[in-house]
Write a protein that holds these residues in place. Sequence first.
Motif, mmCIF file in Angstrom:
data_model
loop_
_atom_site.group_PDB
_atom_site.id
_atom_site.type_symbol
_atom_site.label_atom_id
_atom_site.label_comp_id
_atom_site.label_asym_id
_atom_site.label_seq_id
_atom_site.Cartn_x
_atom_site.Cartn_y
_atom_site.Cartn_z
ATOM 1 N N GLY A 20 50.858 61.224 36.088
ATOM 2 C CA GLY A 20 50.390 60.907 37.429
ATOM 3 C C GLY A 20 50.579 59.435 37.761
ATOM 4 O O GLY A 20 50.960 59.079 38.890
ATOM 5 N N LEU A 21 50.348 58.564 36.786
ATOM 6 C CA LEU A 21 50.552 57.125 37.008
ATOM 7 C C LEU A 21 52.030 56.792 37.182
ATOM 8 O O LEU A 21 52.393 55.945 38.003
ATOM 9 C CB LEU A 21 49.953 56.333 35.843
ATOM 10 N N VAL A 22 52.888 57.456 36.406
ATOM 11 C CA VAL A 22 54.332 57.252 36.577
ATOM 12 C C VAL A 22 54.753 57.702 37.968
ATOM 13 O O VAL A 22 55.483 56.994 38.679
ATOM 14 C CB VAL A 22 55.125 58.019 35.503
ATOM 15 N N LEU A 23 54.285 58.871 38.371
ATOM 16 C CA LEU A 23 54.626 59.401 39.693
ATOM 17 C C LEU A 23 54.027 58.536 40.793
ATOM 18 O O LEU A 23 54.648 58.341 41.847
ATOM 19 C CB LEU A 23 54.120 60.845 39.812
ATOM 20 N N ALA A 24 52.827 58.013 40.557
ATOM 21 C CA ALA A 24 52.191 57.129 41.540
ATOM 22 C C ALA A 24 53.013 55.873 41.769
ATOM 23 O O ALA A 24 53.069 55.341 42.883
ATOM 24 C CB ALA A 24 50.789 56.749 41.066
ATOM 25 N N ASP A 25 53.692 55.417 40.718
ATOM 26 C CA ASP A 25 54.526 54.216 40.817
ATOM 27 C C ASP A 25 55.833 54.518 41.539
ATOM 28 O O ASP A 25 56.150 53.916 42.567
ATOM 29 C CB ASP A 25 54.789 53.670 39.414
ATOM 30 N N VAL A 26 56.593 55.500 41.036
ATOM 31 C CA VAL A 26 57.946 55.727 41.570
ATOM 32 C C VAL A 26 57.930 56.383 42.942
ATOM 33 O O VAL A 26 58.860 56.194 43.737
ATOM 34 C CB VAL A 26 58.771 56.577 40.590
ATOM 35 N N SER A 27 56.882 57.163 43.264
ATOM 36 C CA SER A 27 56.879 57.866 44.558
ATOM 37 C C SER A 27 56.477 56.963 45.710
ATOM 38 O O SER A 27 56.653 57.326 46.872
ATOM 39 C CB SER A 27 55.935 59.076 44.492
ATOM 40 N N SER A 28 55.919 55.801 45.388
ATOM 41 C CA SER A 28 55.500 54.885 46.457
ATOM 42 C C SER A 28 56.580 53.874 46.806
ATOM 43 O O SER A 28 56.404 53.046 47.694
ATOM 44 C CB SER A 28 54.232 54.135 46.028
ATOM 45 N N GLY A 29 57.683 53.916 46.102
ATOM 46 C CA GLY A 29 58.767 52.965 46.355
ATOM 47 C C GLY A 29 59.614 52.803 45.125
ATOM 48 O O GLY A 29 59.946 53.758 44.447
ATOM 49 N N THR A 30 59.956 51.566 44.791
ATOM 50 C CA THR A 30 60.770 51.259 43.624
ATOM 51 C C THR A 30 59.895 51.106 42.394
ATOM 52 O O THR A 30 58.758 50.657 42.480
ATOM 53 C CB THR A 30 61.551 49.948 43.871
ATOM 54 N N MET A 31 60.441 51.477 41.216
ATOM 55 C CA MET A 31 59.692 51.323 39.977
ATOM 56 C C MET A 31 59.310 49.862 39.764
ATOM 57 O O MET A 31 60.108 48.949 39.999
ATOM 58 C CB MET A 31 60.527 51.824 38.802
ATOM 59 N N PHE A 32 58.081 49.644 39.342
ATOM 60 C CA PHE A 32 57.523 48.329 39.023
ATOM 61 C C PHE A 32 57.399 47.421 40.264
ATOM 62 O O PHE A 32 57.405 46.206 40.142
ATOM 63 C CB PHE A 32 58.377 47.595 37.969
ATOM 64 N N ASP A 33 57.287 48.033 41.469
ATOM 65 C CA ASP A 33 57.156 47.179 42.656
ATOM 66 C C ASP A 33 55.705 46.832 42.972
ATOM 67 O O ASP A 33 55.418 46.144 43.953
ATOM 68 C CB ASP A 33 57.802 47.850 43.879
ATOM 69 N N GLY A 34 54.759 47.308 42.166
ATOM 70 C CA GLY A 34 53.341 46.970 42.359
ATOM 71 C C GLY A 34 52.610 47.875 43.324
ATOM 72 O O GLY A 34 51.402 47.705 43.532
ATOM 73 N N ASN A 35 53.291 48.862 43.907
ATOM 74 C CA ASN A 35 52.640 49.799 44.825
ATOM 75 C C ASN A 35 52.432 51.136 44.116
ATOM 76 O O ASN A 35 53.341 51.646 43.462
ATOM 77 C CB ASN A 35 53.512 50.014 46.071
ATOM 78 N N TYR A 36 51.227 51.707 44.289
ATOM 79 C CA TYR A 36 50.883 52.946 43.583
ATOM 80 C C TYR A 36 50.246 53.953 44.540
ATOM 81 O O TYR A 36 49.336 53.592 45.300
ATOM 82 C CB TYR A 36 49.924 52.671 42.424
ATOM 83 N N ASP A 37 50.759 55.168 44.516
ATOM 84 C CA ASP A 37 50.194 56.272 45.295
ATOM 85 C C ASP A 37 49.192 56.994 44.386
ATOM 86 O O ASP A 37 49.542 57.937 43.678
ATOM 87 C CB ASP A 37 51.313 57.208 45.746
ATOM 88 N N MET A 38 47.929 56.551 44.400
ATOM 89 C CA MET A 38 46.963 56.940 43.375
ATOM 90 C C MET A 38 46.432 58.364 43.513
ATOM 91 O O MET A 38 45.672 58.820 42.659
ATOM 92 C CB MET A 38 45.788 55.956 43.385
ATOM 93 N N ARG A 39 46.846 59.091 44.535
ATOM 94 C CA ARG A 39 46.352 60.464 44.677
ATOM 95 C C ARG A 39 46.803 61.336 43.496
ATOM 96 O O ARG A 39 46.113 62.283 43.108
ATOM 97 C CB ARG A 39 46.820 61.075 45.994
ATOM 98 N N PHE A 40 47.954 60.994 42.901
ATOM 99 C CA PHE A 40 48.434 61.772 41.758
ATOM 100 C C PHE A 40 47.588 61.542 40.506
ATOM 101 O O PHE A 40 47.608 62.350 39.583
ATOM 102 C CB PHE A 40 49.898 61.420 41.460
#
Length: 776
Positions: A269-289
């Motif tokens: 879920g944390l991996v998906l929260a990172d990559v689904s919100s934009g680019t990997m390691f961009d600091g944005n997280y979609d925490m619903r996952f």
Amino acid sequence: MHGLDDLDGLQQAAIWTVLAISIFGIVYAFILRSQILAQDKGTAKMQEVWGFIKAGANAYLSSQFRVIAILIGVLTFFLAASVFIVPPTHEAKEVFGDDAVVIVAIGRAVAFLMGSIFSYTVGFVGMNVAVEGNVRVAAASRKGYNPALQIAYKSGSVTGMLTVGLGLLGGTLIFLVFGIAAPDALLGFGFGGSLIALFMRVGGGIYTKAADVGADLVGKVEAGIPEDDPRNAAVIADLVGDNVGDCAGMAADVFESFEVTLVSALILGLVLADVSSGTMFDGNYDMRFVIFPLVLRGIGVIASVIGNLFVKTDEKTRNAMAAMNRGFYIAAAIAVAASAVASYFFMRNADGAVDWRPFMATFSGVLLAIGLDKLTEYFTSTHFSPVKETSKASQTGAATNILSGLALGMESSVWAVLVIAVSIFSSVLIFSGFSPDPIITFTAILYGVSLTGIGMLLLTGNTISMDSFGPISDNANGIGEMAGLDKNARNVMDDLDAVGNTTKAVTKGIAIGSAVIAAVALFGSYLTDVGRIQEPLIQAGELLEADRLVGINVASPTVFIGLLIGGAVPFLFSALTIRAVSRAAAQIVNEVRRQFRIPGLMEGKVQPDYARAVMISTTAAQKELVSLGIIAVVVPIMVGFLLGVEALGGFLAGIILTGQLMAVFQSNAGGAWDNAKKYIEEGNFGGKHSEPHKAAVVGDTVGDPLKDTAGPALNPMIKVINLVALIIAPAVVTLTRPGEPLSVGIIVGMVVCFVALVWAIWQSKREAPQVTDPGK
């Protein structure tokens, strides 16, 4: 509280609510415990028998704790010392900055210790409540059917609620403290729980089946006396074994499956929260996952509590199975409906639309649990043709009985694999097209698999209650036999015992299925984690793009070697555990035969020395713990550093496949042999004391170590090895390079691992020390 950093108001409220629910589950467990302890313990004779069981169970767990505490202490130290070899993740650096290395290493070690303590607590408290409950069930059987049912089920519910409460508490606390850096600590938490479950399963399984096999072979086959006859010196050890194996062992096993499915869901879920919100390691997280799996677990706790309220019957109906099924299906309906509501509030996309795919994956897990339930019941219940065929085969001797059971177990593995494959494929269908980026879609599919595991164990509270019901009822029946209770009470306990045999078999099927789903999710976590570790190395030019792990290529010789080794490990585990049961059972057989020759014992004038059989089983069980634990930890380390990160992935694939096939085969074959014997004991094919019955008893004793020792031990073994692989993956990626020689430090470490592995196998193959007769 870094876990609240990226959450909105609703998500923060959900986290605190889940934490409160976990505490509620623990409190509810101890309320049930106090209600059970307030019940009548029966006659003086019942309490005398119960005293033997209680003393034996406590002595075993105390002895076991002294053995495993040393290994847990050593592993906690090494996890803390991993600061020197395991680099922190990008998320850990983002949260903790320059202190990430130290904080993550200490956090992983503390989480490992917490997972170990929680898992041991579930097993220890669950076993103690079961021991306290069995004599009270026997006493309540004199009053009627429903009073006995209530105590037996509530005793199991203590373990069930403690399992979900502690598992959810640990996962939530780690997320609150570490936030997006939680995967590092969550791996330690899952590793601790899985390792203790392995010890509980192996030790408890060897104990209970050594006593059971010895008691049956001499008591039933040779002497022709009933089961649980007080003249049998192994009968107390057999009853103790039900508690340490089926209660403590199963509780720790399902606890670690509960926490590992949560751990894998949070990591993915944390991996998906990172990559689904934009680019990997961009600091944005979609925490619903990340929030959704925690919310689902909280829903499961409440649904289990409500479902337990409906487990009741009356003196006219007297149907325990229907009562438990009613509670389970009511809880399932509540959980599914509440999960849909949770999806509506927590799984909204940026445009406000509800994403129903995670809910659909969770629901497929619920269906998978029901499917495996029915499949296991078909192959192991006396109501269906497979078991009846094995019973019929007993008419021509033990050999044909065993052949029939072997065929049945092998066939059942095929169908179980297909059911699990369909469930995993459903995640592929649900999440296909999740993103234009195939890597993100792949991660989403793996996240769906982890939610399938969450769905399977959504009603863990009910599942554990039904499982513990079996050994509690079995013990109560044994106490009733040895204490000479009246016919009406014995009829109540006989019926509850028969129902308990079915619930035990069914919950074993769910435990195996959830273990495979959890392992597949962990395998997916391994692939995604390695990719995230390699990404900054590739960007920095320290690793070639061609070396990026995007899949497992089994055509590669080193990967295929890893696959072969992984496929062989479950056979090694099974061989060592079955051999341990065989040796200990032989000692029990000789001891029971010796005591049968004591003048006056067979006439009931002399009481057997129950403590000696208890000591034999305890000694045999402790002997295997450390060696099997070392094998589970050392083998993936050696494969990873000697063959590489991709070969380690092949190793994990091999162990998941053969582990699943072997676990289902052994569990269902053993369950079928057991119930084939019971079908004959009901009056079919000659009934008790007939030649077919003796043949069926032999088949049952062959199946005992398969269904209660070797098969169940594979569940935590698969997950321990997957978690070790995940923990060492960063070190393997950063300290080794394809085509380059290993450093001196790694070579020295591999030599130490090899020596430890050789010692562990040699130790398991050694004969256990004989418990000699002090009077000789």
